[in-house]
Design an enzyme around this catalytic site. Structure first.
Site, PDB file in Angstrom:
ATOM      1  CG  HIS A 105      -9.211  13.614  -2.267  1.00 34.15           C
ATOM      2  ND1 HIS A 105      -8.491  13.619  -3.108  1.00 34.15           N
ATOM      3  CD2 HIS A 105      -9.891  12.430  -2.389  1.00 34.15           C
ATOM      4  CE1 HIS A 105      -8.258  12.390  -3.542  1.00 34.15           C
ATOM      5  NE2 HIS A 105      -9.111  11.658  -3.036  1.00 34.15           N
TER       6      HIS A 105
ATOM      7  CB  CYS B 246       0.922   1.087   4.426  1.00 33.90           C
ATOM      8  SG  CYS B 246      -0.941   0.787   4.919  1.00 33.90           S
TER       9      CYS B 246
ATOM     10  CG  HIS C  19      -4.294  -0.786   5.173  1.00 33.87           C
ATOM     11  ND1 HIS C  19      -3.863  -0.095   4.110  1.00 33.87           N
ATOM     12  CD2 HIS C  19      -5.541  -1.619   4.605  1.00 33.87           C
ATOM     13  CE1 HIS C  19      -4.398  -0.549   3.006  1.00 33.87           C
ATOM     14  NE2 HIS C  19      -5.653  -1.344   3.335  1.00 33.87           N
TER      15      HIS C  19
ATOM     16  CG  ASP D 160      -3.447  14.429  -4.475  1.00 39.73           C
ATOM     17  OD1 ASP D 160      -2.980  14.326  -5.570  1.00 39.73           O
ATOM     18  OD2 ASP D 160      -4.514  13.739  -4.235  1.00 39.73           O
TER      19      ASP D 160
ATOM     20  CG  HIS E 133      -4.373   3.769   3.510  1.00 40.94           C
ATOM     21  ND1 HIS E 133      -3.367   2.976   3.956  1.00 40.94           N
ATOM     22  CD2 HIS E 133      -4.760   4.643   4.287  1.00 40.94           C
ATOM     23  CE1 HIS E 133      -3.272   3.307   5.269  1.00 40.94           C
ATOM     24  NE2 HIS E 133      -4.397   4.669   5.253  1.00 40.94           N
TER      25      HIS E 133
ATOM     26  CG  ASN F 156     -13.163   9.520  -4.617  1.00 39.21           C
ATOM     27  OD1 ASN F 156     -14.199  10.052  -4.649  1.00 39.21           O
ATOM     28  ND2 ASN F 156     -12.068   9.789  -4.901  1.00 39.21           N
TER      29      ASN F 156
ATOM     30  CB  CYS G 152      -1.002   0.055   1.243  1.00 35.32           C
ATOM     31  SG  CYS G 152      -1.831   1.458   1.372  1.00 35.32           S
TER      32      CYS G 152
ATOM     33  CG  HIS H 265      -7.514   8.583   0.139  1.00 35.33           C
ATOM     34  ND1 HIS H 265      -7.624   7.295  -0.212  1.00 35.33           N
ATOM     35  CD2 HIS H 265      -7.617   9.490  -0.822  1.00 35.33           C
ATOM     36  CE1 HIS H 265      -7.876   7.381  -1.644  1.00 35.33           C
ATOM     37  NE2 HIS H 265      -7.821   8.557  -2.033  1.00 35.33           N
TER      38      HIS H 265
END
Length: 113
Positions: free
Chosen positions: A101, A7, A46, A30, A97, A86, A4, A99
């Site tokens: 935004h 990770c 994770h 990003d 993983h 998403n 990942c 996340h």
């Protein structure tokens, strides 16, 4: 998880431009920004996606949302921002993983799809 990318960012084997870090979460810029300010906030643990949130890990997700106002303040997003998550292939989740935004730095358009 060994393969990942997030990770690996958490463990320091892949560098990132950090915005915020504590024992539970990491926020970083990003690499392919979609707005003038585009930061990702991830749990260090994770968790693959929103579908994997349960009683054993919900506290870290709550922690993310208590820290987002602090993070956005340091980013100068006083006029507002968008938070996007998403989930799954149809939701365009590119990294498996969880996340979030944070997008801001300009007036964002109203379209979500």
């Amino acid at each position: 998880m060994a393969d990942c990318i997030f990770c690996k960012i958490v463990d320091g084997s892949i560098p990132s431009k950090k915005v915020y870090e504590d024992d539970k979460i990491l926020a970083f810029y990003d690499l392919e920004p979609q707005a003038p300010v585009h930061v990702l906030v991830i749990p260090k643990q994770h968790i693959c996606c929103a579908n994997a949130v349960d009683e054993s890990n919900a506290d870290v997700i709550a922690h993310i949302f208590t820290k987002i106002p602090e993070i956005t303040k340091t980013l100068g997003l006083d006029n507002g921002y968008r938070i996007v998550n998403n989930c799954g292939d149809d939701g365009c989740q590119s990294v498996k993983h969880m996340h979030f935004h944070i997008l801001g730095g300009k007036k964002l358009n109203g379209q979500m799809a």
